[in-house]
Design a protein around this motif. Structure first.
Motif, PDB file in Angstrom:
ATOM      1  N   ILE A 197      58.958  56.979  42.621  1.00 47.51           N
ATOM      2  CA  ILE A 197      57.995  56.983  43.722  1.00 47.51           C
ATOM      3  C   ILE A 197      57.888  58.399  44.255  1.00 47.51           C
ATOM      4  CG2 ILE A 197      57.496  56.102  46.035  1.00 47.51           C
ATOM      5  CD1 ILE A 197      59.073  53.558  45.213  1.00 47.51           C
ATOM      6  N   GLN A 198      56.680  58.920  44.255  1.00 49.24           N
ATOM      7  CA  GLN A 198      56.409  60.288  44.671  1.00 49.24           C
ATOM      8  C   GLN A 198      55.515  60.284  45.910  1.00 49.24           C
ATOM      9  OE1 GLN A 198      57.753  62.950  43.004  1.00 49.24           O
ATOM     10  NE2 GLN A 198      58.794  61.456  41.723  1.00 49.24           N
ATOM     11  N   PRO A 199      55.551  61.370  46.686  1.00 50.15           N
ATOM     12  CA  PRO A 199      54.617  61.474  47.812  1.00 50.15           C
ATOM     13  C   PRO A 199      53.180  61.299  47.319  1.00 50.15           C
ATOM     14  CG  PRO A 199      56.254  63.214  47.933  1.00 50.15           C
ATOM     15  CD  PRO A 199      56.441  62.538  46.600  1.00 50.15           C
ATOM     16  N   GLY A 200      52.416  60.514  48.022  1.00 51.78           N
ATOM     17  CA  GLY A 200      51.026  60.264  47.653  1.00 51.78           C
ATOM     18  C   GLY A 200      50.824  59.029  46.799  1.00 51.78           C
ATOM     19  N   ASP A 201      51.920  58.451  46.248  1.00 51.72           N
ATOM     20  CA  ASP A 201      51.790  57.222  45.467  1.00 51.72           C
ATOM     21  C   ASP A 201      51.283  56.098  46.362  1.00 51.72           C
ATOM     22  OD1 ASP A 201      52.715  58.408  43.171  1.00 51.72           O
ATOM     23  OD2 ASP A 201      54.686  57.439  43.206  1.00 51.72           O
ATOM     24  N   THR A 211      70.132  49.248  53.726  1.00 47.36           N
ATOM     25  CA  THR A 211      69.219  48.766  54.758  1.00 47.36           C
ATOM     26  C   THR A 211      68.364  49.910  55.285  1.00 47.36           C
ATOM     27  OG1 THR A 211      70.826  49.157  56.521  1.00 47.36           O
ATOM     28  CG2 THR A 211      70.852  46.976  55.482  1.00 47.36           C
ATOM     29  N   VAL A 212      67.240  49.555  55.887  1.00 43.80           N
ATOM     30  CA  VAL A 212      66.377  50.531  56.545  1.00 43.80           C
ATOM     31  C   VAL A 212      65.995  49.957  57.903  1.00 43.80           C
ATOM     32  CG1 VAL A 212      65.470  51.463  54.382  1.00 43.80           C
ATOM     33  CG2 VAL A 212      64.251  49.618  55.517  1.00 43.80           C
ATOM     34  N   LYS A 213      65.671  50.833  58.833  1.00 42.96           N
ATOM     35  CA  LYS A 213      65.228  50.393  60.155  1.00 42.96           C
ATOM     36  C   LYS A 213      63.731  50.588  60.261  1.00 42.96           C
ATOM     37  CE  LYS A 213      69.385  50.866  62.784  1.00 42.96           C
ATOM     38  NZ  LYS A 213      69.704  49.620  63.393  1.00 42.96           N
ATOM     39  N   VAL A 214      63.084  49.656  60.920  1.00 46.80           N
ATOM     40  CA  VAL A 214      61.651  49.756  61.175  1.00 46.80           C
ATOM     41  C   VAL A 214      61.462  50.613  62.414  1.00 46.80           C
ATOM     42  CG1 VAL A 214      59.552  48.466  61.690  1.00 46.80           C
ATOM     43  CG2 VAL A 214      61.277  47.478  60.158  1.00 46.80           C
ATOM     44  N   LYS A 252      66.256  57.248  49.089  1.00 49.62           N
ATOM     45  CA  LYS A 252      66.087  58.238  48.028  1.00 49.62           C
ATOM     46  C   LYS A 252      66.400  57.652  46.658  1.00 49.62           C
ATOM     47  CE  LYS A 252      67.523  62.758  46.422  1.00 49.62           C
ATOM     48  NZ  LYS A 252      68.519  63.799  46.492  1.00 49.62           N
ATOM     49  N   GLU A 253      67.495  56.919  46.538  1.00 46.43           N
ATOM     50  CA  GLU A 253      67.867  56.352  45.233  1.00 46.43           C
ATOM     51  C   GLU A 253      66.776  55.403  44.726  1.00 46.43           C
ATOM     52  OE1 GLU A 253      71.420  53.946  42.919  1.00 46.43           O
ATOM     53  OE2 GLU A 253      71.541  54.144  45.090  1.00 46.43           O
ATOM     54  N   ALA A 254      66.186  54.616  45.618  1.00 51.69           N
ATOM     55  CA  ALA A 254      65.106  53.710  45.219  1.00 51.69           C
ATOM     56  C   ALA A 254      63.895  54.507  44.746  1.00 51.69           C
ATOM     57  CB  ALA A 254      64.725  52.794  46.375  1.00 51.69           C
ATOM     58  N   ARG A 255      63.563  55.590  45.460  1.00 53.37           N
ATOM     59  CA  ARG A 255      62.438  56.435  45.048  1.00 53.37           C
ATOM     60  C   ARG A 255      62.694  57.044  43.677  1.00 53.37           C
ATOM     61  NH1 ARG A 255      63.233  58.565  50.287  1.00 53.37           N
ATOM     62  NH2 ARG A 255      63.675  60.588  49.359  1.00 53.37           N
TER      63      ARG A 255
END
Length: 76
Positions: free
Chosen positions: A33-37, A12-15, A25-28
């Motif tokens: 997914i990189q910074p700037g994508d 989960t993530v919080k808004v 991190k695992e999803a990235r």
């Protein structure tokens, strides 16, 4: 719960105050997914929100347009 291969539950993530979320991190890593994508946020009132990389959706859209134009490409 058994999760099929190729599918993930990253937690989960919080808004935050400004409506921001942090992509785990695992999803990235899994989705490169990189910074700037550039990401696209899609929404459906029944199914909810989906986030995808813009280049992935662009490849699928190109495939659909090729098919609409009579092309026979099968690679997205």
């Amino acid at each position: 719960m058994q999760i099929p291969d190729g599918h993930y539950l990253f937690g989960t993530v919080k808004v935050g105050e400004r409506g921001q979320i942090v992509i785990p991190k695992e999803a990235r890593e899994v989705f490169h997914i990189q910074p700037g994508d550039t990401l696209i946020v899609l929404g459906d009132e029944k199914w909810g929100i989906a986030v995808t990389k813009a280049d992935v959706l662009e490849a699928h859209a190109k495939h659909v347009f090729d098919l609409m134009n009579g092309g026979d490409r099968h690679d997205p």
